[in-house]
Scaffold this active site. Structure first.
Site, PDB file in Angstrom:
ATOM      1  N   LYS A   1      22.600 -56.841 -61.112  1.00  0.00           N
ATOM      2  CA  LYS A   1      23.054 -57.166 -59.762  1.00  0.00           C
ATOM      3  C   LYS A   1      23.039 -58.657 -59.483  1.00  0.00           C
ATOM      4  O   LYS A   1      23.725 -59.126 -58.574  1.00  0.00           O
ATOM      5  CB  LYS A   1      22.228 -56.403 -58.713  1.00  0.00           C
TER       6      LYS A   1
ATOM      7  N   LYS B   1      28.226 -46.914 -66.037  1.00  0.00           N
ATOM      8  CA  LYS B   1      27.834 -45.744 -65.236  1.00  0.00           C
ATOM      9  C   LYS B   1      28.715 -45.646 -63.998  1.00  0.00           C
ATOM     10  O   LYS B   1      29.185 -46.656 -63.480  1.00  0.00           O
ATOM     11  CB  LYS B   1      26.348 -45.794 -64.865  1.00  0.00           C
TER      12      LYS B   1
ATOM     13  N   LYS C   1      28.755 -46.397 -56.959  1.00  0.00           N
ATOM     14  CA  LYS C   1      29.329 -46.417 -55.618  1.00  0.00           C
ATOM     15  C   LYS C   1      30.135 -47.690 -55.402  1.00  0.00           C
ATOM     16  O   LYS C   1      31.064 -47.724 -54.627  1.00  0.00           O
ATOM     17  CB  LYS C   1      28.198 -46.423 -54.588  1.00  0.00           C
TER      18      LYS C   1
HETATM   19  P1  ATP Z   1      25.305 -48.382 -57.073  1.00  0.00           P
HETATM   20  O1  ATP Z   1      26.497 -47.586 -57.404  1.00  0.00           O
HETATM   21  O2  ATP Z   1      25.490 -49.247 -55.863  1.00  0.00           O
HETATM   22  O3  ATP Z   1      24.703 -49.047 -58.270  1.00  0.00           O
HETATM   23  P2  ATP Z   1      23.961 -45.977 -57.288  1.00  0.00           P
HETATM   24  O4  ATP Z   1      25.177 -45.173 -57.381  1.00  0.00           O
HETATM   25  O5  ATP Z   1      23.153 -46.244 -58.521  1.00  0.00           O
HETATM   26  O6  ATP Z   1      24.234 -47.346 -56.578  1.00  0.00           O
HETATM   27  P3  ATP Z   1      21.572 -45.261 -55.956  1.00  0.00           P
HETATM   28  O7  ATP Z   1      21.271 -45.109 -54.543  1.00  0.00           O
HETATM   29  O8  ATP Z   1      21.028 -46.463 -56.630  1.00  0.00           O
HETATM   30  O9  ATP Z   1      23.110 -45.253 -56.193  1.00  0.00           O
HETATM   31  O10 ATP Z   1      21.161 -43.965 -56.775  1.00  0.00           O
HETATM   32  C1  ATP Z   1      20.759 -42.749 -56.216  1.00  0.00           C
HETATM   33  C2  ATP Z   1      20.349 -41.777 -57.289  1.00  0.00           C
HETATM   34  O11 ATP Z   1      21.489 -41.372 -58.035  1.00  0.00           O
HETATM   35  C3  ATP Z   1      19.355 -42.350 -58.310  1.00  0.00           C
HETATM   36  O12 ATP Z   1      18.425 -41.352 -58.671  1.00  0.00           O
HETATM   37  C4  ATP Z   1      20.223 -42.704 -59.463  1.00  0.00           C
HETATM   38  O13 ATP Z   1      19.507 -42.692 -60.669  1.00  0.00           O
HETATM   39  C5  ATP Z   1      21.282 -41.600 -59.420  1.00  0.00           C
HETATM   40  N1  ATP Z   1      22.533 -42.043 -60.013  1.00  0.00           N
HETATM   41  C6  ATP Z   1      23.285 -43.092 -59.596  1.00  0.00           C
HETATM   42  N2  ATP Z   1      24.384 -43.209 -60.353  1.00  0.00           N
HETATM   43  C7  ATP Z   1      24.332 -42.206 -61.259  1.00  0.00           C
HETATM   44  C8  ATP Z   1      25.182 -41.787 -62.314  1.00  0.00           C
HETATM   45  N3  ATP Z   1      26.301 -42.431 -62.576  1.00  0.00           N
HETATM   46  N4  ATP Z   1      24.826 -40.707 -63.044  1.00  0.00           N
HETATM   47  C9  ATP Z   1      23.687 -40.031 -62.772  1.00  0.00           C
HETATM   48  N5  ATP Z   1      22.838 -40.373 -61.792  1.00  0.00           N
HETATM   49  C10 ATP Z   1      23.148 -41.440 -61.040  1.00  0.00           C
END
Ligand code: ATP
Ligand code: LTN
Length: 330
Positions: A112, A195, A198
């Site tokens: 980040k 990955k 969002k």
């Molecule tokens: P950003 O997209 O902004 O990096 P994020 O999608 O990682 O954020 P978080 O709020 O950080 O969202 O994650 C919420 C939960 O979802 C955490 O337990 C994280 O490990 C899980 N998670 C996020 N992205 C994935 C993914 N692509 N696959 C599986 N689990 C995920």
């Protein structure tokens, strides 16, 4: 014995199918057996700039999503992090025992802060894992269900708990991470090396839980695959197709072998079409439920008020002990 569970999601954007498969789906399952605290971590969200009005809206949308996927408020404590200020208090205290070297090693911080470089990154972004450790440790959590990108943060939480206990006496429970075998990391539909996120700027990379049926179809039909035209699970050699199969598995409960058999001799077009319909079937009702909770927010707010009150009581009881152990106050 019952576990005490804690997990959280940042209300940064709409939630996506990676959040659902990697985190939420597990939560729904765990709540049946254990005592769960599910939090909307808005103070983590502000470690990168947020528009205040949009953030407020998204806190409620995230809460509505928790309920829509099947979190039962009578069984779990569902609350907003900033409404329980003991989290930031403990976050600060833990920062006094965390080391700069430890925080510098966190890959989420490295990712980040990459754009502007570490020197230009916010101090909040740097200290983020200490606040996350506070979220977890303040409730004597034994189990933390997360996607595998968060494993490093949970490991640091364990280190901080042990260090605190050594210095100030047995105070915190050392928690364990819970990461599922398949689906802990759903990848971008456009780049299987990244990955699903969002905040991905590629328009068709992320399947949001609020996407319309048409948009789900479009994104899946345009997802990248490979040139082999073989529906076969091999995350190393066929990462894009294996990622789609993982989504298929989580929508239908079918094993990878079942899926391979079903699409033997068929092309990716057929597979994608069916996958899109499976996602629509499973995610469509979810989208409607999210909208239901958001149309009349009275129920949602009542649930969050009750969650806050329970969390406040538990967090303050722990903080009394922590302050005393550290010699704070008089
Ligand atoms: P950003 O997209 O902004 O990096 P994020 O999608 O990682 O954020 P978080 O709020 O950080 O969202 O994650 C919420 C939960 O979802 C955490 O337990 C994280 O490990 C899980 N998670 C996020 N992205 C994935 C993914 N692509 N696959 C599986 N689990 C995920
Ligand atoms: N850092 C996590 C969100 C988060 C969390 C937590 C997860 C904040 N506090 C405590 C589990 C336990 C993320 O980015 N997904």
């Amino acid at each position: 014995m019952k576990d005490i569970v804690f997990s959280g999601i940042q209300p940064t954007h709409q939630l996506h199918i990676g959040n659902y498969i990697g985190a939420l789906k597990q939560w729904v399952h765990i709540q049946k057996e254990h005592h769960c605290n599910f939090c909307i971590v808005d103070e983590h969200a502000i470690t990168v700039p947020q528009d205040p009005k949009a953030l407020r809206d998204r806190i409620l949308t995230t809460a509505a999503t928790y309920l829509a996927v099947g979190i039962i408020p009578e069984k779990t404590t569902l609350f907003v992090q900033s409404e329980v200020p003991q989290h930031t208090e403990l976050g600060w205290l833990l920062m006094t025992i965390a080391k700069i070297g430890e925080l510098e090693r966190m890959t989420q911080f490295k990712d980040k802060s990459r754009k502007g470089g570490a020197a230009g990154a916010g101090v909040g972004l740097f200290g983020y894992p200490a606040l996350m450790a506070a979220d977890i440790l303040i409730y004597d959590t034994t189990l933390v269900p997360v996607g595998d990108d968060q494993l490093q943060h949970v490991e640091l939480t364990r280190v901080l708990a042990r260090r605190f206990n050594e210095r100030f006496g047995e105070t915190f429970v050392v928690p364990n991470p819970l990461i599922q075998k398949v689906g802990a990391r759903i990848m971008s539909l456009q780049d299987p090396a990244k990955k699903m996120s969002k905040s991905d700027t590629a328009e068709t990379a992320t399947l949001f839980l609020t996407d319309t049926d048409d948009s789900i179809r479009k994104k899946i039909m345009r997802s990248v695959t490979d040139s082999e035209a073989l529906v076969h699970y091999d995350p190393e050699k066929k990462p894009a197709v294996s990622n789609l199969m993982t989504i298929y598995h989580h929508m239908t409960g079918e094993t990878m072998k079942d899926i391979e058999k079903k699409f033997a001799g068929k092309g990716y077009g057929d597979f994608k079409k069916d996958l899109a319909e499976q996602v629509i079937q499973h995610m469509g009702p979810l989208r409607d439920k999210i909208n239901h909770y958001l149309t009349d927010k009275t129920e949602l707010k009542k649930i969050l008020d009750a969650g806050r009150d329970t969390a406040l009581k538990n967090a303050e009881a722990k903080m009394k002990v922590v302050r005393e152990r550290m010699g704070l106050g008089r």
